[in-house]
Enzyme design. Structure first.
Site, PDB file in Angstrom:
ATOM      1  N   GLU A  58       0.820  -1.206   0.000  1.00  0.00           N
ATOM      2  CA  GLU A  58       0.000   0.000   0.000  1.00  0.00           C
ATOM      3  C   GLU A  58       0.857   1.260   0.000  1.00  0.00           C
ATOM      4  O   GLU A  58       0.502   2.253  -0.643  1.00  0.00           O
ATOM      5  CB  GLU A  58      -0.939  -0.013   1.214  1.00  0.00           C
ATOM      6  CG  GLU A  58      -1.899  -1.184   1.195  1.00  0.00           C
ATOM      7  CD  GLU A  58      -1.241  -2.528   1.520  1.00  0.00           C
ATOM      8  OE1 GLU A  58      -1.919  -3.551   1.325  1.00  0.00           O
ATOM      9  OE2 GLU A  58      -0.079  -2.563   1.955  1.00  0.00           O
ATOM     10  N   ASP A 146       8.076  -8.657   8.158  1.00  0.00           N
ATOM     11  CA  ASP A 146       7.119  -7.796   7.477  1.00  0.00           C
ATOM     12  C   ASP A 146       6.102  -7.209   8.444  1.00  0.00           C
ATOM     13  O   ASP A 146       5.661  -6.076   8.289  1.00  0.00           O
ATOM     14  CB  ASP A 146       6.392  -8.575   6.372  1.00  0.00           C
ATOM     15  CG  ASP A 146       5.737  -7.656   5.368  1.00  0.00           C
ATOM     16  OD1 ASP A 146       6.461  -6.881   4.717  1.00  0.00           O
ATOM     17  OD2 ASP A 146       4.503  -7.713   5.231  1.00  0.00           O
TER      18      ASP A 146
END
Length: 150
Positions: A58, A146
């Protein structure tokens, strides 16, 4: 085009980004920004490929969209529920609608978005969930990194 087919079509763009990231050896998460059916920008998680901790899908998509004043007219499509970092970006840019492929493998911050009046649609896409489970099993250290794990 019906609303349902529009959502599926736009979501397909984010899914294609996720698959491209996987092909590059990265984490298979993709995103796309749309105004209705008009594609504004795409992005995929590029943390591994670019050795950059910020480049979640994103964030890459927002970067590719450039400076904008019309986020309130856009919908963000993502293959996975948003982490705290890009939830903050969604709220900062006042994106009113987020379509998420799945939240089974990672619940993310969907409740926070909803509390802040973001329209959240979860497609519960089994294919996206399987894609993430496969990657998480093969590369648990990348997944932990992550999402800020240790």
């Amino acid at each position: 085009m019906t609303r349902r087919s529009e959502v599926r079509s736009c979501y397909g763009v984010a899914l294609a980004e996720a698959l491209a990231g996987l092909d590059e050896g990265g984490i298979p998460i993709g995103a796309a920004l749309f105004r209705g059916e008009e594609l504004i920008a795409t992005g995929r998680n590029r943390r591994v490929q670019d050795d950059d901790p910020i480049l979640h899908a994103e964030m890459t998509c927002f970067r590719n969209a450039g400076r904008r004043t019309d986020y309130a007219d856009l919908t963000l499509y993502s293959t996975l529920a948003p982490c705290p970092m890009y939830t903050g970006a969604i709220l900062l840019f006042q994106v009113p609608r987020v379509v998420v492929g799945e939240s089974r493998t990672f619940a993310g911050e969907l409740d926070l978005l909803r509390r802040r009046s973001v329209d959240v649609i979860v497609l519960d896409d089994a294919g996206s969930a399987q894609l993430m489970r496969t990657m998480m099993s093969a590369h648990p250290e990348l997944w932990s990194e992550d999402i800020g794990g240790r």
